[in-house]
Design a protein around this motif. Structure first.
Motif, PDB file in Angstrom:
ATOM      1  N   UNK A 165       3.818   6.291   4.753  1.00 40.46           N
ATOM      2  CA  UNK A 165       3.463   6.364   3.328  1.00 40.46           C
ATOM      3  C   UNK A 165       4.642   6.735   2.430  1.00 40.46           C
ATOM      4  N   UNK A 166       5.532   7.584   2.943  1.00 43.70           N
ATOM      5  CA  UNK A 166       6.720   7.937   2.165  1.00 43.70           C
ATOM      6  C   UNK A 166       7.603   6.711   1.952  1.00 43.70           C
ATOM      7  N   UNK A 167       7.796   5.932   3.002  1.00 42.64           N
ATOM      8  CA  UNK A 167       8.648   4.741   2.910  1.00 42.64           C
ATOM      9  C   UNK A 167       8.138   3.767   1.859  1.00 42.64           C
ATOM     10  N   UNK A 168       6.853   3.436   1.919  1.00 44.34           N
ATOM     11  CA  UNK A 168       6.329   2.409   1.006  1.00 44.34           C
ATOM     12  C   UNK A 168       6.177   2.926  -0.407  1.00 44.34           C
ATOM     13  N   UNK A 169       6.227   4.248  -0.594  1.00 44.75           N
ATOM     14  CA  UNK A 169       6.217   4.795  -1.946  1.00 44.75           C
ATOM     15  C   UNK A 169       7.592   4.702  -2.603  1.00 44.75           C
ATOM     16  N   UNK A 170       8.620   4.539  -1.786  1.00 43.42           N
ATOM     17  CA  UNK A 170       9.991   4.508  -2.293  1.00 43.42           C
ATOM     18  C   UNK A 170      10.501   3.101  -2.578  1.00 43.42           C
ATOM     19  N   UNK A 171      10.059   2.114  -1.776  1.00 42.44           N
ATOM     20  CA  UNK A 171      10.650   0.781  -1.863  1.00 42.44           C
ATOM     21  C   UNK A 171       9.585  -0.304  -1.785  1.00 42.44           C
ATOM     22  N   UNK A 172       9.884  -1.435  -2.425  1.00 46.03           N
ATOM     23  CA  UNK A 172       9.007  -2.604  -2.351  1.00 46.03           C
ATOM     24  C   UNK A 172       9.222  -3.329  -1.026  1.00 46.03           C
ATOM     25  N   UNK A 173       8.111  -3.690  -0.376  1.00 45.18           N
ATOM     26  CA  UNK A 173       8.208  -4.422   0.882  1.00 45.18           C
ATOM     27  C   UNK A 173       6.817  -4.890   1.281  1.00 45.18           C
ATOM     28  N   UNK A 174       6.765  -5.740   2.292  1.00 39.98           N
ATOM     29  CA  UNK A 174       5.507  -6.150   2.893  1.00 39.98           C
ATOM     30  C   UNK A 174       5.038  -5.017   3.798  1.00 39.98           C
ATOM     31  N   UNK A 175       3.951  -4.336   3.411  1.00 39.11           N
ATOM     32  CA  UNK A 175       3.518  -3.153   4.144  1.00 39.11           C
ATOM     33  C   UNK A 175       3.110  -3.468   5.580  1.00 39.11           C
ATOM     34  N   UNK A 176       2.440  -4.579   5.781  1.00 34.15           N
ATOM     35  CA  UNK A 176       1.984  -4.918   7.129  1.00 34.15           C
ATOM     36  C   UNK A 176       3.166  -5.219   8.043  1.00 34.15           C
ATOM     37  N   UNK A 177       4.121  -5.959   7.536  1.00 35.20           N
ATOM     38  CA  UNK A 177       5.332  -6.258   8.305  1.00 35.20           C
ATOM     39  C   UNK A 177       6.092  -4.974   8.618  1.00 35.20           C
ATOM     40  N   UNK A 178       6.191  -4.099   7.630  1.00 37.82           N
ATOM     41  CA  UNK A 178       6.958  -2.865   7.799  1.00 37.82           C
ATOM     42  C   UNK A 178       6.325  -1.934   8.825  1.00 37.82           C
ATOM     43  N   UNK A 179       5.006  -1.777   8.766  1.00 35.11           N
ATOM     44  CA  UNK A 179       4.352  -0.885   9.715  1.00 35.11           C
ATOM     45  C   UNK A 179       4.426  -1.441  11.134  1.00 35.11           C
ATOM     46  N   UNK A 180       4.240  -2.739  11.281  1.00 35.30           N
ATOM     47  CA  UNK A 180       4.343  -3.350  12.595  1.00 35.30           C
ATOM     48  C   UNK A 180       5.738  -3.153  13.181  1.00 35.30           C
ATOM     49  N   UNK A 181       6.769  -3.351  12.369  1.00 34.77           N
ATOM     50  CA  UNK A 181       8.145  -3.172  12.836  1.00 34.77           C
ATOM     51  C   UNK A 181       8.418  -1.721  13.223  1.00 34.77           C
TER      52      UNK A 181
END
Length: 224
Positions: A165-181
């Motif tokens: 949650x901290x990561x996606x609050x800081x930067x724009x990205x595809x959340x599903x891709x980011x969590x899977x990675x």
């Protein structure tokens, strides 16, 4: 770092941001409140009297002009070439894949952009961590490689529930891709179906759902 697939900067932060931010927790716990000191002739950064780590220099940020200058473009500082290998590799990657972030020698930005670059570089080069060394008028961005840091790493599954949650609050990205990675990098077994993701690791389970724009809708864990 592989050139087999061209990725955008947003793809790169999604691919590497989670595990890189995770590693920052380990570095922070290790160095505590110790002040930093860099010796560019030796190619190291020290925190107190006991912790000294090899570094690669990525660039510098000026607080007054709010600009980031890549290390490979900083000819005035006489940075040793051996400390600029990763910066040069990022430039080459940017040239190959048309990524201005890595090829524009100096650009307007913020401290948040410095962390953005640090996270990507830390992930791409499998660094132990990155560090933003503030010296008053500016800050030096480095990556660190050290077995000392790596040995303190925690694989605690519950960290995902706070780091992501901290990561996606800081930067724009595809959340599903980011969590899977991120989960793959932490050795979870990841399964995705439509807008749902489940992952298991040593008896712990993390489940997430996403909306139609792949933004995180829920994140829950059953942790052992």
């Amino acid at each position: 770092m592989s050139d087999s697939t061209a990725l955008s900067a947003e793809d790169l932060i999604a691919q590497y941001g989670g595990i890189a931010l995770d590693k920052q927790n380990d570095l922070s716990a290790l160095i505590g409140n110790n002040n930093w000191n860099a010796d560019l002739n030796e190619g190291v950064i020290s925190f107190g009297d006991q912790l000294t780590f090899p570094i690669q220099i990525l660039g510098t940020f000026s607080h007054s002009s709010e600009t980031f200058l890549w290390g490979w473009a900083n000819t005035q500082s006489n940075i040793p070439e051996n400390l600029l290998q990763q910066a040069a590799q990022l430039k080459a990657y940017g040239e190959a894949h048309q990524l201005p972030l890595f090829t524009t020698s100096q650009f307007d930005g913020s401290v948040n952009d410095v962390h953005y670059i640090g996270l990507i570089a830390s992930g791409m080069f499998d660094a132990s961590a990155y560090y933003v060394a503030d010296y008053g008028s500016g800050a030096l961005l480095v990556t660190i490689q050290s077995d000392v840091i790596d040995k303190t790493r925690t694989d605690a599954p519950q960290r995902v529930l706070t780091v992501f949650p901290q990561l996606i609050s800081l930067f724009e990205m595809d959340h599903q891709q980011a969590l899977s990675s991120y989960l793959n990098a932490k050795a979870f077994q990841v399964t995705t179906k439509d807008k749902e993701l489940s992952a298991t690791y040593n008896g712990s389970t993390i489940v997430a759902t996403f909306d139609e724009l792949s933004r995180l809708a829920s994140l829950n864990g059953t942790l052992s």
